[in-house]
Structures are given as structure tokens and as C-alpha cells.
Motif scaffolding. Sequence first.
Motif: not given
Length: 220
Positions: A77-90, A119-126
Amino acid sequence: MDDRILAMCELSNDLLFQKIPPERMAYYVDGALEAGRAAAGQFRGTDIRTLYQNSGIQIHRGGTGKKGYGVVLRGQATMSPTECSVEVYPDSIDELARHSTWEGRRLTGEEAMDVHLSHEFFHIWEYQQHRSIVEELDPVVSFTFLGLKRRSRINRCGEIAAHAFAKELLSLPCLPNLYDYLYLIDTEKMKRSDFEELCSRMERLLLGQSAQYAVKGGAK
Ligand SMILES: [Zn+2]
């Protein structure tokens, strides 16, 4: 399988696990589980992919997730004030799904992806809410010297909360770190008996009594 035991397994990975007094184990485990469940309660009934869209979180599909030295990532997960994103490895998420049999049922690749995304959504939501269950729970005394005490946070509580969030949101049968253990057992990176021993030890620590934990399910 009991959420609290699986939460204890996660807690045992904390660098400061040995600093937690046995009678305080339940405080961390129950506080973290409750934080994840309460957060999921706000989003119940909404598909996780829709939650990503509504929150403006990008999902990027990466490569295999293999990083050398035997380290395999499922996502970042990448969390910054300008962008939140998740990179997944299928590929590695599919690999986890293939080894996820529990009580006769196996996750599909899509389901395993949803577990990871939740799981990652929870971290970004927090992060977006400026909240952190790790910060909300009491610190432990990690170091004492000449009467001075250093207090530190138990970071793994954030992982327990994220597992509980995913379980609740997706109505999973177990806390999803169980799938990580099933994967390790099924790919012979961990002995089933070692996992059972870990669960027994965690139950004894949590409940303060002797207990034998039999782990059911799994392909082997
Ligand atoms: Zn996490």
C-alpha cells in the motif's frame, strides 16, 4: 477457529511481544479485534471494489511479487496526502488461494484478492481518518534503566485489526491470517504440529490455563 487465538498468533510476531505482561494479552487482542470489527460495521453490504472506487484508491496490478531472498509479496500500500493506492501481485495471491483449504473449502483467486484488498483498505482508511488503533491502545514499557521507562506501541495490533476488518467485511469463516498459516503448512514451510503447538501456547497465554489446540481442515 477462535479469532482471539489467531489474533494472539499475529501478536506473537510483534518485536515487543515478550514485553507484554500475560494478564494484558487480552487487552491488546480484544481491543484490536474490536477496532477492526467496528470499522467494518460502517461499510457492511458494500463490495470492497466499490469501496476502493468511492474512496479514490487506485489498484495497480504488479508482477509476481517475488523480491529475492525467498521474499514473496502479495501487495503493497502507498499512503500519502496526494495519493493512496495498492499494488497487488496476482500470481502470489493466486498461489495463496491454491493452498487455502479450510474445513473443506478453498478460496478462489478473486476471494483471496478481496481478502488482501480489504486488509489494505483498513490501513488506508485509518490513515485517511487520522486514526490508529496502535496509537489508541496503551503502550508497553519496553525498556527500564535507572528508574527511567521507555514506552512503545504494539504495532501488530494494526495487523490484527486489519484481519478482523477483512473477516467481518467479507463474512469469512476465520481471521484471514489463518490462510497464511495454511499456505505455509501446505507448502511444507511450516509443520502442522508446530502451528498446533503455537495455537496451544497462545491459548494458554491468553487464558492462563492448559489447553490443547487441534487444528482441523487443510489439505494435509
Ligand atoms: Zn497489514
